[in-house]
Design a protein around this motif. Sequence first.
Motif, PDB file in Angstrom:
ATOM      1  N   ALA A  68      -2.117 -13.153   4.374  1.00 51.51           N
ATOM      2  CA  ALA A  68      -2.081 -11.913   3.595  1.00 51.51           C
ATOM      3  C   ALA A  68      -1.334 -10.840   4.368  1.00 51.51           C
ATOM      4  O   ALA A  68      -1.375 -10.807   5.595  1.00 51.51           O
ATOM      5  CB  ALA A  68      -3.492 -11.441   3.288  1.00 51.51           C
ATOM      6  N   ALA A  69      -0.661  -9.975   3.636  1.00 52.42           N
ATOM      7  CA  ALA A  69      -0.010  -8.800   4.217  1.00 52.42           C
ATOM      8  C   ALA A  69      -0.759  -7.587   3.702  1.00 52.42           C
ATOM      9  O   ALA A  69      -0.961  -7.440   2.499  1.00 52.42           O
ATOM     10  CB  ALA A  69       1.455  -8.733   3.796  1.00 52.42           C
ATOM     11  N   ARG A  70      -1.193  -6.740   4.638  1.00 50.56           N
ATOM     12  CA  ARG A  70      -1.925  -5.539   4.233  1.00 50.56           C
ATOM     13  C   ARG A  70      -1.660  -4.429   5.230  1.00 50.56           C
ATOM     14  O   ARG A  70      -1.187  -4.652   6.331  1.00 50.56           O
ATOM     15  CB  ARG A  70      -3.412  -5.808   4.113  1.00 50.56           C
ATOM     16  CG  ARG A  70      -4.111  -6.002   5.435  1.00 50.56           C
ATOM     17  CD  ARG A  70      -5.610  -6.172   5.246  1.00 50.56           C
ATOM     18  NE  ARG A  70      -6.277  -6.288   6.514  1.00 50.56           N
ATOM     19  CZ  ARG A  70      -6.882  -5.295   7.154  1.00 50.56           C
ATOM     20  NH1 ARG A  70      -6.885  -4.077   6.629  1.00 50.56           N
ATOM     21  NH2 ARG A  70      -7.479  -5.490   8.304  1.00 50.56           N
ATOM     22  N   PHE A  78      -0.563  -5.989   0.132  1.00 42.64           N
ATOM     23  CA  PHE A  78       0.781  -6.160  -0.432  1.00 42.64           C
ATOM     24  C   PHE A  78       0.937  -7.512  -1.114  1.00 42.64           C
ATOM     25  O   PHE A  78       1.735  -7.653  -2.028  1.00 42.64           O
ATOM     26  CB  PHE A  78       1.837  -5.993   0.653  1.00 42.64           C
ATOM     27  CG  PHE A  78       1.826  -4.638   1.281  1.00 42.64           C
ATOM     28  CD1 PHE A  78       2.300  -3.527   0.602  1.00 42.64           C
ATOM     29  CD2 PHE A  78       1.303  -4.452   2.549  1.00 42.64           C
ATOM     30  CE1 PHE A  78       2.273  -2.269   1.177  1.00 42.64           C
ATOM     31  CE2 PHE A  78       1.276  -3.205   3.135  1.00 42.64           C
ATOM     32  CZ  PHE A  78       1.759  -2.107   2.452  1.00 42.64           C
ATOM     33  N   GLY A  79       0.207  -8.505  -0.643  1.00 43.00           N
ATOM     34  CA  GLY A  79       0.285  -9.823  -1.260  1.00 43.00           C
ATOM     35  C   GLY A  79      -0.301 -10.900  -0.371  1.00 43.00           C
ATOM     36  O   GLY A  79      -0.602 -10.665   0.796  1.00 43.00           O
ATOM     37  N   THR A  80      -0.462 -12.083  -0.956  1.00 42.39           N
ATOM     38  CA  THR A  80      -0.957 -13.247  -0.230  1.00 42.39           C
ATOM     39  C   THR A  80      -0.001 -14.407  -0.469  1.00 42.39           C
ATOM     40  O   THR A  80       0.731 -14.422  -1.467  1.00 42.39           O
ATOM     41  CB  THR A  80      -2.373 -13.634  -0.688  1.00 42.39           C
ATOM     42  OG1 THR A  80      -2.349 -13.930  -2.082  1.00 42.39           O
ATOM     43  CG2 THR A  80      -3.369 -12.516  -0.423  1.00 42.39           C
ATOM     44  N   TYR A  81      -0.027 -15.389   0.431  1.00 39.91           N
ATOM     45  CA  TYR A  81       0.851 -16.546   0.303  1.00 39.91           C
ATOM     46  C   TYR A  81       0.258 -17.716   1.085  1.00 39.91           C
ATOM     47  O   TYR A  81      -0.624 -17.528   1.923  1.00 39.91           O
ATOM     48  CB  TYR A  81       2.280 -16.206   0.736  1.00 39.91           C
ATOM     49  CG  TYR A  81       2.411 -15.572   2.103  1.00 39.91           C
ATOM     50  CD1 TYR A  81       2.841 -16.314   3.200  1.00 39.91           C
ATOM     51  CD2 TYR A  81       2.117 -14.227   2.308  1.00 39.91           C
ATOM     52  CE1 TYR A  81       2.974 -15.730   4.449  1.00 39.91           C
ATOM     53  CE2 TYR A  81       2.244 -13.635   3.550  1.00 39.91           C
ATOM     54  CZ  TYR A  81       2.674 -14.406   4.619  1.00 39.91           C
ATOM     55  OH  TYR A  81       2.799 -13.830   5.855  1.00 39.91           O
ATOM     56  N   PRO A  88       6.829 -14.665   6.289  1.00 41.42           N
ATOM     57  CA  PRO A  88       6.521 -14.034   4.995  1.00 41.42           C
ATOM     58  C   PRO A  88       7.646 -14.255   3.986  1.00 41.42           C
ATOM     59  O   PRO A  88       8.821 -14.189   4.333  1.00 41.42           O
ATOM     60  CB  PRO A  88       6.398 -12.556   5.338  1.00 41.42           C
ATOM     61  CG  PRO A  88       6.102 -12.517   6.797  1.00 41.42           C
ATOM     62  CD  PRO A  88       6.798 -13.703   7.390  1.00 41.42           C
ATOM     63  N   ASP A  91      10.339 -12.074  -1.183  1.00 37.57           N
ATOM     64  CA  ASP A  91       9.900 -11.145  -2.225  1.00 37.57           C
ATOM     65  C   ASP A  91       8.744 -10.261  -1.732  1.00 37.57           C
ATOM     66  O   ASP A  91       8.650  -9.100  -2.110  1.00 37.57           O
ATOM     67  CB  ASP A  91       9.525 -11.876  -3.509  1.00 37.57           C
ATOM     68  CG  ASP A  91       8.393 -12.884  -3.323  1.00 37.57           C
ATOM     69  OD1 ASP A  91       8.190 -13.369  -2.199  1.00 37.57           O
ATOM     70  OD2 ASP A  91       7.712 -13.180  -4.318  1.00 37.57           O
ATOM     71  N   LEU A  92       7.911 -10.783  -0.851  1.00 36.37           N
ATOM     72  CA  LEU A  92       6.832  -9.981  -0.280  1.00 36.37           C
ATOM     73  C   LEU A  92       7.394  -8.926   0.672  1.00 36.37           C
ATOM     74  O   LEU A  92       6.970  -7.770   0.644  1.00 36.37           O
ATOM     75  CB  LEU A  92       5.819 -10.872   0.453  1.00 36.37           C
ATOM     76  CG  LEU A  92       4.647 -10.157   1.104  1.00 36.37           C
ATOM     77  CD1 LEU A  92       3.825  -9.379   0.081  1.00 36.37           C
ATOM     78  CD2 LEU A  92       3.775 -11.147   1.845  1.00 36.37           C
ATOM     79  N   HIS A  95       8.798  -6.207  -1.395  1.00 37.15           N
ATOM     80  CA  HIS A  95       7.713  -5.389  -1.947  1.00 37.15           C
ATOM     81  C   HIS A  95       7.176  -4.407  -0.904  1.00 37.15           C
ATOM     82  O   HIS A  95       6.949  -3.229  -1.202  1.00 37.15           O
ATOM     83  CB  HIS A  95       6.595  -6.294  -2.462  1.00 37.15           C
ATOM     84  CG  HIS A  95       5.399  -5.554  -2.972  1.00 37.15           C
ATOM     85  ND1 HIS A  95       5.436  -4.752  -4.096  1.00 37.15           N
ATOM     86  CD2 HIS A  95       4.133  -5.469  -2.495  1.00 37.15           C
ATOM     87  CE1 HIS A  95       4.241  -4.229  -4.296  1.00 37.15           C
ATOM     88  NE2 HIS A  95       3.427  -4.646  -3.330  1.00 37.15           N
ATOM     89  N   ILE A  96       6.996  -4.880   0.316  1.00 34.42           N
ATOM     90  CA  ILE A  96       6.515  -4.005   1.398  1.00 34.42           C
ATOM     91  C   ILE A  96       7.523  -2.892   1.671  1.00 34.42           C
ATOM     92  O   ILE A  96       7.153  -1.722   1.789  1.00 34.42           O
ATOM     93  CB  ILE A  96       6.238  -4.811   2.688  1.00 34.42           C
ATOM     94  CG1 ILE A  96       5.084  -5.784   2.464  1.00 34.42           C
ATOM     95  CG2 ILE A  96       5.940  -3.879   3.856  1.00 34.42           C
ATOM     96  CD1 ILE A  96       4.905  -6.804   3.566  1.00 34.42           C
TER      97      ILE A  96
END
Length: 107
Positions: A68-70, A78-81, A88, A91-92, A95-96
Amino acid sequence: MLILTCPYCGVRAEETELTAGGEAHLKRFGPGSTDAEFESYMFARANPKGVHFERWRHSYGCGKWFLAARCTATLEVFGTYPAQTSEPPADLIAHIKARRPGWEGDK
């Protein structure tokens, strides 16, 4: 409270259903490594105020590990993968950068 979406089963879970696993994307050192490399792997961790990539386990769900990115300051996710991803997803990162224009990356 953090709410993360498991990329495997799609369940949005509160942090009480998850287990934190520390920093993501660490280079692991084993047999044949120098003492400094092994010490760095075991003990040196980034502790940023801002965007951070972490490992999480969906303990009370599918049981799988994911990343996860937070933001550590605001708890914005911001999202998980998937955990098998070596870096990362693009697309993540985009987004960040859209949410944090001055962010240059975690390295």
